[in-house]
Design a protein around this motif. Sequence first.
Motif, mmCIF file in Angstrom:
data_model
loop_
_atom_site.group_PDB
_atom_site.id
_atom_site.type_symbol
_atom_site.label_atom_id
_atom_site.label_comp_id
_atom_site.label_asym_id
_atom_site.label_seq_id
_atom_site.Cartn_x
_atom_site.Cartn_y
_atom_site.Cartn_z
ATOM 1 N N PRO A 196 0.797 -1.234 0.000
ATOM 2 C CA PRO A 196 0.000 0.000 0.000
ATOM 3 C C PRO A 196 0.832 1.287 0.000
ATOM 4 O O PRO A 196 0.337 2.329 -0.435
ATOM 5 C CB PRO A 196 -0.842 -0.099 1.268
ATOM 6 C CG PRO A 196 -0.272 -1.202 2.070
ATOM 7 C CD PRO A 196 0.544 -2.062 1.160
ATOM 8 N N ASP A 197 2.089 1.210 0.427
ATOM 9 C CA ASP A 197 2.922 2.414 0.426
ATOM 10 C C ASP A 197 3.731 2.568 -0.863
ATOM 11 O O ASP A 197 4.573 3.446 -0.973
ATOM 12 C CB ASP A 197 3.864 2.424 1.642
ATOM 13 C CG ASP A 197 4.895 1.308 1.594
ATOM 14 O OD1 ASP A 197 4.627 0.262 0.972
ATOM 15 O OD2 ASP A 197 5.982 1.485 2.193
ATOM 16 N N ARG A 198 3.480 1.722 -1.847
ATOM 17 C CA ARG A 198 4.176 1.806 -3.130
ATOM 18 C C ARG A 198 3.201 2.192 -4.233
ATOM 19 O O ARG A 198 2.008 1.882 -4.161
ATOM 20 C CB ARG A 198 4.830 0.464 -3.489
ATOM 21 C CG ARG A 198 5.777 -0.125 -2.456
ATOM 22 C CD ARG A 198 6.838 0.808 -1.947
ATOM 23 N NE ARG A 198 7.756 1.200 -2.994
ATOM 24 C CZ ARG A 198 8.872 1.888 -2.781
ATOM 25 N NH1 ARG A 198 9.202 2.270 -1.572
ATOM 26 N NH2 ARG A 198 9.657 2.200 -3.785
ATOM 27 N N ASP A 199 3.699 2.840 -5.267
ATOM 28 C CA ASP A 199 2.897 3.267 -6.408
ATOM 29 C C ASP A 199 2.971 2.186 -7.487
ATOM 30 O O ASP A 199 4.033 1.990 -8.078
ATOM 31 C CB ASP A 199 3.440 4.591 -6.937
ATOM 32 C CG ASP A 199 2.731 5.079 -8.191
ATOM 33 O OD1 ASP A 199 1.797 4.405 -8.687
ATOM 34 O OD2 ASP A 199 3.119 6.154 -8.690
ATOM 35 N N PRO A 200 1.862 1.476 -7.763
ATOM 36 C CA PRO A 200 1.923 0.374 -8.729
ATOM 37 C C PRO A 200 2.181 0.822 -10.171
ATOM 38 O O PRO A 200 2.423 -0.010 -11.036
ATOM 39 C CB PRO A 200 0.566 -0.305 -8.588
ATOM 40 C CG PRO A 200 -0.329 0.722 -8.007
ATOM 41 C CD PRO A 200 0.537 1.631 -7.181
ATOM 42 N N VAL A 201 2.144 2.123 -10.429
ATOM 43 C CA VAL A 201 2.485 2.619 -11.764
ATOM 44 C C VAL A 201 3.996 2.795 -11.897
ATOM 45 O O VAL A 201 4.588 2.439 -12.913
ATOM 46 C CB VAL A 201 1.760 3.957 -12.056
ATOM 47 C CG1 VAL A 201 2.228 4.563 -13.367
ATOM 48 C CG2 VAL A 201 0.250 3.742 -12.077
ATOM 49 N N ALA A 202 4.636 3.279 -10.840
ATOM 50 C CA ALA A 202 6.074 3.559 -10.890
ATOM 51 C C ALA A 202 6.927 2.456 -10.258
ATOM 52 O O ALA A 202 8.104 2.322 -10.591
ATOM 53 C CB ALA A 202 6.368 4.884 -10.187
ATOM 54 N N ASP A 203 6.342 1.684 -9.350
ATOM 55 C CA ASP A 203 7.118 0.713 -8.582
ATOM 56 C C ASP A 203 6.757 -0.715 -8.962
ATOM 57 O O ASP A 203 5.588 -1.093 -8.973
ATOM 58 C CB ASP A 203 6.862 0.899 -7.077
ATOM 59 C CG ASP A 203 7.260 2.273 -6.591
ATOM 60 O OD1 ASP A 203 8.201 2.859 -7.158
ATOM 61 O OD2 ASP A 203 6.627 2.779 -5.648
ATOM 62 N N ALA A 204 7.781 -1.496 -9.236
ATOM 63 C CA ALA A 204 7.613 -2.916 -9.565
ATOM 64 C C ALA A 204 7.919 -3.750 -8.336
ATOM 65 O O ALA A 204 8.487 -3.259 -7.360
ATOM 66 C CB ALA A 204 8.550 -3.306 -10.699
ATOM 67 N N GLU A 205 7.534 -5.017 -8.414
ATOM 68 C CA GLU A 205 7.882 -5.969 -7.362
ATOM 69 C C GLU A 205 8.479 -7.214 -7.992
ATOM 70 O O GLU A 205 7.922 -7.767 -8.945
ATOM 71 C CB GLU A 205 6.652 -6.342 -6.544
ATOM 72 C CG GLU A 205 6.969 -7.261 -5.387
ATOM 73 C CD GLU A 205 5.811 -7.456 -4.425
ATOM 74 O OE1 GLU A 205 5.891 -8.391 -3.623
ATOM 75 O OE2 GLU A 205 4.830 -6.701 -4.492
ATOM 76 N N ALA A 224 18.093 -2.473 1.895
ATOM 77 C CA ALA A 224 16.929 -2.472 2.793
ATOM 78 C C ALA A 224 16.293 -1.085 2.776
ATOM 79 O O ALA A 224 16.979 -0.078 2.726
ATOM 80 C CB ALA A 224 17.358 -2.855 4.196
ATOM 81 N N ASP A 225 14.965 -1.049 2.812
ATOM 82 C CA ASP A 225 14.271 0.243 2.841
ATOM 83 C C ASP A 225 13.548 0.478 4.165
ATOM 84 O O ASP A 225 12.717 1.359 4.261
ATOM 85 C CB ASP A 225 13.331 0.400 1.653
ATOM 86 C CG ASP A 225 12.069 -0.434 1.736
ATOM 87 O OD1 ASP A 225 11.932 -1.237 2.683
ATOM 88 O OD2 ASP A 225 11.206 -0.286 0.853
ATOM 89 N N SER A 226 13.836 -0.308 5.167
ATOM 90 C CA SER A 226 13.322 -0.226 6.546
ATOM 91 C C SER A 226 11.935 -0.847 6.729
ATOM 92 O O SER A 226 11.460 -0.933 7.850
ATOM 93 C CB SER A 226 13.348 1.203 7.107
ATOM 94 O OG SER A 226 12.295 1.987 6.570
ATOM 95 N N ALA A 227 11.288 -1.290 5.650
ATOM 96 C CA ALA A 227 9.990 -1.960 5.799
ATOM 97 C C ALA A 227 10.223 -3.416 6.193
ATOM 98 O O ALA A 227 11.187 -4.049 5.771
ATOM 99 C CB ALA A 227 9.192 -1.894 4.506
#
Length: 183
Positions: A91-100, A157-160
């Motif tokens: 939920p804290d990521r933008d699915p348009v700009a951020d991939a997984e 790491a991004d702290s999540a």
Amino acid sequence: MSSPGADVSVRVAWADDAPAIARVQMRTWPELYAGLLPAEAIPSGPEAEDAAAAAWAESLQKPGDARNRVLVALERNRVVAFAITGPASDPDRDPVADAELSELTVDPEERGKGHGSRLLQAAADTMAADRFSHAVTWVVAGDDALLSFLTGAGWGADSAHRELDLDGTGAVRVKQVRLHTRL
């Protein structure tokens, strides 16, 4: 005189790859879940492999989003590893700009041969081609080998962090950390 090079490649998975992907997954699970789940709780055997292959075939034939991709690393024509990419789902990521990068799995017998590096690079190239600018992935906190591999490739790491309930009862929980990279 030089010796011929290895016949290795990475490509987008086809529905026909489903049984091979399932075999890699089934060979990896005992190691991945050792110490987390009792051995009898880890799916194994022909029926489990057939069920996994059917699930893979369906998912490869009908991806939920055009940017959902499964890539396979090949040695000759044999699948030895796979990766799954798509839009970030946190939920804290933008699915348009951020991939997984939701999975990066190399057959235990094929590790150390460069398949993981080729696959990770192809996954990054695929996510960039899909116009993502960042990528994230979740890793089991105790998986030092995968954490080291990814941090060595530029992920950090991004702290999540999160804790997953593997058996639905709360008795088997696994801690994960999220890594990220710019594409």
